[in-house]
Design an enzyme around this catalytic site. Sequence first.
Site, PDB file in Angstrom:
ATOM      1  N   ASP A 168     100.235  49.435  15.929  1.00  0.00           N
ATOM      2  CA  ASP A 168      99.807  48.102  15.504  1.00  0.00           C
ATOM      3  C   ASP A 168      98.659  48.196  14.498  1.00  0.00           C
ATOM      4  OD1 ASP A 168      97.970  49.066  17.348  1.00  0.00           O
ATOM      5  OD2 ASP A 168      98.304  47.478  18.803  1.00  0.00           O
ATOM      6  N   ASN A 215      94.968  41.210  28.657  1.00  0.00           N
ATOM      7  CA  ASN A 215      95.884  40.065  28.758  1.00  0.00           C
ATOM      8  C   ASN A 215      97.342  40.504  28.921  1.00  0.00           C
ATOM      9  OD1 ASN A 215      96.569  41.012  26.247  1.00  0.00           O
ATOM     10  ND2 ASN A 215      95.966  39.186  25.105  1.00  0.00           N
ATOM     11  N   HIS A 235      98.962  42.757  26.981  1.00  0.00           N
ATOM     12  CA  HIS A 235      99.693  43.205  25.792  1.00  0.00           C
ATOM     13  C   HIS A 235      99.955  44.710  25.838  1.00  0.00           C
ATOM     14  CE1 HIS A 235      95.650  43.566  23.364  1.00  0.00           C
ATOM     15  NE2 HIS A 235      95.960  44.735  23.850  1.00  0.00           N
ATOM     16  N   GLU A 293     101.400  40.277  22.198  1.00  0.00           N
ATOM     17  CA  GLU A 293     100.559  39.376  22.976  1.00  0.00           C
ATOM     18  C   GLU A 293     101.408  38.557  23.957  1.00  0.00           C
ATOM     19  OE1 GLU A 293      97.471  40.013  22.837  1.00  0.00           O
ATOM     20  OE2 GLU A 293      96.471  39.080  21.130  1.00  0.00           O
TER      21      GLU A 293
HETATM   22  P1  PGA Z   1      91.489  49.649  25.774  1.00  0.00           P
HETATM   23  O1  PGA Z   1      92.588  48.777  25.023  1.00  0.00           O
HETATM   24  O2  PGA Z   1      92.096  51.008  25.953  1.00  0.00           O
HETATM   25  O3  PGA Z   1      90.315  49.678  24.855  1.00  0.00           O
HETATM   26  O4  PGA Z   1      91.245  48.974  27.094  1.00  0.00           O
HETATM   27  C1  PGA Z   1      93.860  48.734  25.537  1.00  0.00           C
HETATM   28  C2  PGA Z   1      94.706  47.777  24.729  1.00  0.00           C
HETATM   29  O5  PGA Z   1      94.220  46.689  24.361  1.00  0.00           O
HETATM   30  O6  PGA Z   1      95.875  48.101  24.488  1.00  0.00           O
END
Ligand code: PGA
Length: 250
Positions: free
Chosen positions: A73, A142, A144, A149
């Site tokens: 992404d 959340n 994702h 999302e």
């Molecule tokens: P993080 O992010 O490893 O910083 O918790 C995970 C994500 O948002 O995919």
Amino acid sequence: METEVEPTLKIVPDHEAMSELAADIVAETLTSDPEAAISLPTGSTPVGMFESLIRRSRAGKIDLTRFHLFCLDEYLGVSVDNPNTLTAWLFRTFVNPAGIPIDHVHTLPVTAEDPAAAAASYEREIVAAGGLRLAVLGIGGNGHIAYNEPGSGADTRTRVLDLTQESIDQAAGYFDGATVPRQAMSVGVATLLDAEKIVLIVSGEGKQEILRAALRDPMSADVPASWLRLRPERVTVIADEAAAGLLDNR
Ligand code: PGA
């Protein structure tokens, strides 16, 4: 009675053990197919895995110069020269220290004039590389996976989508005061489900509730990570004890 097939769940003591186990799976993939197409995530969760892979490479145990790294992404319209991009972060954290050839790193075409057409061509790039042998993923607070999302269906492909405020707030930490773009291009859920093997790495108490929802609540676009259960035979979830705190041991 037929029991529902579930993803393999590995609960390990801590972030370090999670990182080593994830690195083991990347190493196994590279051993069986040194030119494999592999997607790797950004964020705080995979940092230990990247460090372990770099150590193994420097010790001559794995070859990181032949595989193809597909990014998951990126923020829309942001040049890769911008140090705040996910791609720039991945270069600093992994690609450069690991000595991965730049032409083996496939980045999302976020500055293309026609992002929809460019996203479709990114899908074709993955297919041309033989398809993803392995997709390592993190999970957002959340739910994702990549930047799919809440609201992302299981049939989604690489595309531009709006970020939730929660993701924008999370990204602000990386943007050093600069405005976080409100849209991103992400590989789709269906693209990820096509991978031969999928590894979800999850660490820390802050992920307890979303991991429980992803693995135990009915599958739903509200928690895109729950779609991984559509391909349980391909999925391994590696969670540390803190992240697994709300999972019953079944
Ligand atoms: P993080 O992010 O490893 O910083 O918790 C995970 C994500 O948002 O995919």
